[in-house]
Motif scaffolding. Structure first.
Motif, PDB file in Angstrom:
ATOM      1  N   ILE A  33       2.829   0.298   9.204  1.00 31.04           N
ATOM      2  CA  ILE A  33       3.403   0.873   7.987  1.00 31.04           C
ATOM      3  C   ILE A  33       3.366   2.381   8.114  1.00 31.04           C
ATOM      4  O   ILE A  33       2.315   2.984   8.323  1.00 31.04           O
ATOM      5  CB  ILE A  33       2.629   0.406   6.742  1.00 31.04           C
ATOM      6  CG1 ILE A  33       2.730  -1.114   6.616  1.00 31.04           C
ATOM      7  CG2 ILE A  33       3.158   1.103   5.490  1.00 31.04           C
ATOM      8  CD1 ILE A  33       1.904  -1.699   5.515  1.00 31.04           C
ATOM      9  N   ASN A  36       5.126   4.076   3.695  1.00 26.02           N
ATOM     10  CA  ASN A  36       5.487   2.910   2.880  1.00 26.02           C
ATOM     11  C   ASN A  36       6.682   2.132   3.429  1.00 26.02           C
ATOM     12  O   ASN A  36       7.350   1.411   2.702  1.00 26.02           O
ATOM     13  CB  ASN A  36       5.760   3.313   1.420  1.00 26.02           C
ATOM     14  CG  ASN A  36       4.507   3.770   0.723  1.00 26.02           C
ATOM     15  OD1 ASN A  36       3.415   3.308   1.044  1.00 26.02           O
ATOM     16  ND2 ASN A  36       4.656   4.665  -0.227  1.00 26.02           N
ATOM     17  N   ASP A  37       6.955   2.282   4.708  1.00 20.39           N
ATOM     18  CA  ASP A  37       8.038   1.539   5.344  1.00 20.39           C
ATOM     19  C   ASP A  37       7.433   0.701   6.474  1.00 20.39           C
ATOM     20  O   ASP A  37       6.675   1.208   7.298  1.00 20.39           O
ATOM     21  CB  ASP A  37       9.081   2.508   5.908  1.00 20.39           C
ATOM     22  CG  ASP A  37      10.371   1.818   6.309  1.00 20.39           C
ATOM     23  OD1 ASP A  37      10.524   0.623   5.983  1.00 20.39           O
ATOM     24  OD2 ASP A  37      11.220   2.469   6.939  1.00 20.39           O
ATOM     25  N   THR A  38       7.752  -0.570   6.519  1.00 19.09           N
ATOM     26  CA  THR A  38       7.210  -1.465   7.534  1.00 19.09           C
ATOM     27  C   THR A  38       8.135  -1.462   8.754  1.00 19.09           C
ATOM     28  O   THR A  38       9.319  -1.764   8.645  1.00 19.09           O
ATOM     29  CB  THR A  38       7.087  -2.895   6.979  1.00 19.09           C
ATOM     30  OG1 THR A  38       6.305  -2.858   5.793  1.00 19.09           O
ATOM     31  CG2 THR A  38       6.441  -3.812   7.999  1.00 19.09           C
TER      32      THR A  38
END
Length: 199
Positions: A33, A36-38
């Motif tokens: 992550i 906040n982006d996987t």
């Protein structure tokens, strides 16, 4: 009537399209992550990309092939000696007793002599010079420093004189930029070794 028929046809097409989904349409991978982006995280094997080597003449190609043979022949000895030297340094770091340190050095020397002395005596002068360079590459110390550390100043001086007779210098350090051909061959050998381990 056409409206109802068209509506029935649309409903059948939608139902058929939704029925074509499969239950195995995802692949699970590791992810990290970031902000906040996987993001998917996949380990890939190291790949060495090389270009086909071009030679200006047949003599240059023959010289390079001889170098490949020589490096390939001495590489296992240099790698093993580097591993043994690193292990010896770890063992020596544990003890401060002079007698124990001497015993550890003699044991390592006898082990190398017992296993490889016959093979090392068969090396040519050129192969010996390459081995000295590769030992420096593997241990981070020149042959002269290794002899000083493991034997004595007198032994290092004697072997330096012997090397000088054949036009070599035990004090020279391995520089991958100056020894690009040898470094390239060694990297290919290391890549081959890694590929054999992962099979």
């Amino acid at each position: 009537m056409y409206k109802y028929l068209l509506l029935l046809l649309v409903c059948l097409v939608c139902r058929t399209a939704s029925a074509q989904t499969t239950t195995n349409d995802t692949i699970r991978v590791r992810a990290i992550i970031v902000n906040n982006d996987t993001l998917p995280f996949i380990y890939l094997k190291t790949v060495q990309v090389t270009d086909k080597r071009l030679f200006s003449n047949a003599a240059d190609a023959a010289r390079y092939q001889k170098l490949v043979r020589d490096v390939t022949k001495v590489w296992p000895y240099a790698r093993l000696a580097g591993d043994k030297y690193n292990q010896l340094q770890k063992d020596l770091a544990v003890t401060t007793k002079k007698k124990e340190r001497k015993r550890l050095i003699e044991t390592a020397e006898n082990d190398i002599k017992g296993n490889f002395e016959k093979d090392l005596k068969k090396l040519t002068v050129t192969q010996g010079a390459i081995l000295i360079k590769l030992l420096d590459r593997q241990t981070g110390e020149s042959g002269y420093i290794l002899l000083q550390d493991l034997k004595s100043d007198v032994s290092a001086f004697v072997w330096q004189g012997f090397a000088r007779i054949f036009g070599h210098n035990l004090k020279t350090q391995y520089n991958p930029l100056e020894e690009r051909e040898i470094e390239g061959i060694v990297q290919q050998l290391e890549a081959r070794d890694r590929a054999n381990v992962t099979k």
